[in-house]
Scaffold this motif. Structure first.
Motif, mmCIF file in Angstrom:
data_model
loop_
_atom_site.group_PDB
_atom_site.id
_atom_site.type_symbol
_atom_site.label_atom_id
_atom_site.label_comp_id
_atom_site.label_asym_id
_atom_site.label_seq_id
_atom_site.Cartn_x
_atom_site.Cartn_y
_atom_site.Cartn_z
ATOM 1 N N TYR A 1 0.829 -1.194 0.000
ATOM 2 C CA TYR A 1 0.000 0.000 0.000
ATOM 3 C C TYR A 1 0.872 1.257 0.000
ATOM 4 N N GLY B 1 1.109 5.844 -8.418
ATOM 5 C CA GLY B 1 0.001 5.728 -7.483
ATOM 6 C C GLY B 1 -0.140 6.984 -6.644
ATOM 7 N N THR C 1 -2.562 8.978 -3.265
ATOM 8 C CA THR C 1 -3.403 8.771 -2.092
ATOM 9 C C THR C 1 -4.276 9.998 -1.870
ATOM 10 N N LYS C 2 -5.222 9.860 -0.951
ATOM 11 C CA LYS C 2 -6.041 11.000 -0.548
ATOM 12 C C LYS C 2 -5.267 11.846 0.453
ATOM 13 N N ASP D 1 -5.183 10.430 3.997
ATOM 14 C CA ASP D 1 -4.593 9.117 4.287
ATOM 15 C C ASP D 1 -3.369 9.271 5.181
ATOM 16 N N THR E 1 -3.632 3.393 -0.664
ATOM 17 C CA THR E 1 -3.891 2.933 -2.022
ATOM 18 C C THR E 1 -3.088 1.672 -2.280
ATOM 19 N N GLU E 2 -3.773 0.589 -2.593
ATOM 20 C CA GLU E 2 -3.071 -0.671 -2.859
ATOM 21 C C GLU E 2 -2.385 -0.581 -4.222
#
Length: 239
Positions: free
Chosen positions: A121, A141, A143-144, A147, A158-159
């Motif tokens: 993640y 990738g 993230t928010k 997070d 996020t995976e």
């Protein structure tokens, strides 16, 4: 009796010009100068580009290394990562690249790649730099902004399948641990002009990663009072 007249001034000057070789070197130089100048300019631009690549790669390495070490040691020998620790690491990167506009001509992304429940993640990300768009934001990738910040919340992030990085060369976090993964995207400023560079050299992209060195608490990023600014990746700032 035949009298030989001395040659006229025009004839004397013409003969003198035919015998004169003093301008040959100048003519050769005039023909060769554009070639020599072109090779010289290309050499200067290539050397400066190599130096810029070195600088960007070193900033990525230093930031990943610093982020893997920082934190506040607790009584149980675990380390709490705080926003102020991340800010210090980002500030060091900004100051290292300040003379050539790292955060005004580029974007730095710091990601915490963590192993959780057998999966990889991106738990949280922090960013610095004014440039925006797909060429500058994380390629591996996102993230928010929230997070990694919520106290007592269930694990979020996020995976990412297989980890972060290019296909075939992805970096993954060890079991129950994490990796500090850094991406730097920077617009190179040529010394002479962009005509000497191919398009793919105009933007430099480097990544670096270091495994977290201590027993870090990966539940969240702590932000005790007085609270520090969160450099979440929805912000586009140079400092």
């Amino acid at each position: 009796m035949h009298v030989t007249r001395p040659p006229s001034t025009f004839v004397r000057v013409s003969r003198a010009l035919l015998r004169d070789r003093s301008g040959v070197a100048l003519i050769e130089f005039a023909f060769s100068m554009p070639i020599v100048l072109g090779i010289g300019c290309y050499g200067i631009e290539t050397a400066n580009l190599a130096l810029a690549n070195l600088r960007v790669s070193q900033i990525a390495l230093n930031l990943a290394d610093n982020a893997s070490r920082v934190g506040n040691m607790q009584a149980d020998n675990t380390t709490q990562l705080r926003e102020v620790d991340i800010n210090d690491a980002l500030t060091a990167a900004r100051m290292q690249g300040e003379k050539w506009g790292l955060t005004t001509q580029g974007r730095v992304t710091l990601s915490s790649l963590e192993e959780h429940g057998g999966k990889q993640y991106i738990h949280w990300q922090r960013c610095l730099g004014t440039k925006s768009g797909s060429s500058y934001d994380s390629r591996y990738g996102t993230t928010k902004p929230t997070d990694g910040t919520a106290v007592g919340a269930s694990y979020a992030g996020t995976e990412v399948t297989g980890g972060m990085g290019k296909t075939g060369a992805k970096v993954s976090a060890p079991p129950d641990s994490g990796v500090m993964f850094v991406e730097v995207n920077y617009d190179y400023s040529p010394v002479i002009g962009k005509m000497w560079l191919a398009g793919e050299f105009a933007r430099l992209h480097y990544i670096a990663s270091f495994v977290v060195r201590d027993r870090r608490a990966f539940d969240q990023i702590y932000n005790p009072a007085p609270t520090a600014t969160r450099y979440t990746c929805d912000r586009y700032t140079s400092s």
